[in-house]
Design an enzyme around this catalytic site. Sequence first.
Site, PDB file in Angstrom:
ATOM      1  N   SER A  49       0.827  -1.252   0.078  1.00 21.64           N
ATOM      2  CA  SER A  49      -0.083  -0.039   0.080  1.00 21.64           C
ATOM      3  C   SER A  49       0.709   1.357   0.025  1.00 21.64           C
ATOM      4  O   SER A  49       0.240   2.484  -0.051  1.00 21.64           O
ATOM      5  CB  SER A  49      -0.961   0.144   1.325  1.00 21.64           C
ATOM      6  N   LYS A  52       0.397   3.762  -2.589  1.00 20.17           N
ATOM      7  CA  LYS A  52      -0.642   5.101  -2.615  1.00 20.17           C
ATOM      8  C   LYS A  52       0.018   6.233  -2.492  1.00 20.17           C
ATOM      9  O   LYS A  52      -0.993   7.276  -2.494  1.00 20.17           O
ATOM     10  CB  LYS A  52      -1.819   4.676  -1.458  1.00 20.17           C
ATOM     11  N   SER A 104      -5.789   3.517   4.536  1.00 18.00           N
ATOM     12  CA  SER A 104      -5.291   2.768   3.700  1.00 18.00           C
ATOM     13  C   SER A 104      -6.219   1.853   2.523  1.00 18.00           C
ATOM     14  O   SER A 104      -6.236   0.767   2.485  1.00 18.00           O
ATOM     15  CB  SER A 104      -4.315   1.815   4.093  1.00 18.00           C
TER      16      SER A 104
END
Length: 358
Positions: A49, A52, A104
């Site tokens: 993640s 991102k 997230s």
Amino acid sequence: MKKLFCVLALLLVLPRAGAVSARAAVVIDADTGETLFEQNADSRLPMASTTKIMTTLVALGEGDLDRVYTVKPEYAAVEGSSMYLKAGETLSLRDTLYGLMLASGNDAAVAIAGECGGMTAFVGKMNAKAAELGLTDTHFDNPNGLPSDTHYTTAHELAKITAAALKDPVFRQIVSTKSCTVSGHALSNHNRLLSMYDGAIGVKTGFTRAAGRCLVSAAERNGRTIIAVTLNDPNDWNDHMEMLDAGFAQYSEVTLHKAGDTIANARVFGGDTASVPLAAKNTVTAYLLPGEKEKLQRVRYGEKICYAPVVKTAQAGSVEYRLGDCVLGRDTLVYGGESLLPAEEKSFVERIMERFRN
């Protein structure tokens, strides 16, 4: 002898290669890109993640963050971590970015891509941004970091992406937020370093079985910002605190000028002297890495000429110390020189008469 002592001191505080638990790690200066520590930093690895960070950077470049959209069913049906979007609800792109970076949310990532041109086009923009930043070992297949054979980066290149993102004040505001409620969604930041580490300002956690624990952190102290990245690190919180401490330990306070130092001279017209010194109003220091002082560029702002009478200690512009695009120190300049009288020693009429006599 002094140089040898400094080298030995750095060896005591710097992490050794293999000293952190991560498969890959790096610490860089956010403003200059200088590498402070690295361990397999150029190995291609999945980044979960922490993807991102680039998703947010690209979305911020799209603009119009307060436009409101309606959540489509496919946005809410994404696996993994979530900000719990519901089909049919409405919220802004800005609120979705908070859900992306704090919770997230994989659903938030898909929604952002969908509302910024569609998934294929958005991922194309992510890869285009990577190319724009000069990255050669980074490739994105999606905006959320879910596993894919051709979705990868390196610790070093992920740090560069983060450095670019931190230049955006909206990004900084989002990733430094510990908790908030947006459009009815209560969000808590997964980044525990915001509470654990003095000076922490973000930025992103990540985990998949394929990537392991991934973490990007940034912290500010004494006017300097550094970024730490670990990929596949089972002890990431502790490693990051040690890496950040070791990074900051490499900086030392350096005097750029002292109060009263002559910084430049200005040409004088209409007086009995050809030039007047421009003096520093304050003592200015900065925290620098070894060798940085010699690279500093001193930039003066203000007129290069002045007209008599010149009042001693009156403001005469300013000075900045730059390292590339980063301003590490600034000060006000004042007129100096022993031949100049303070304002109160001459009346307004006397100053006017002097101007006419000259």
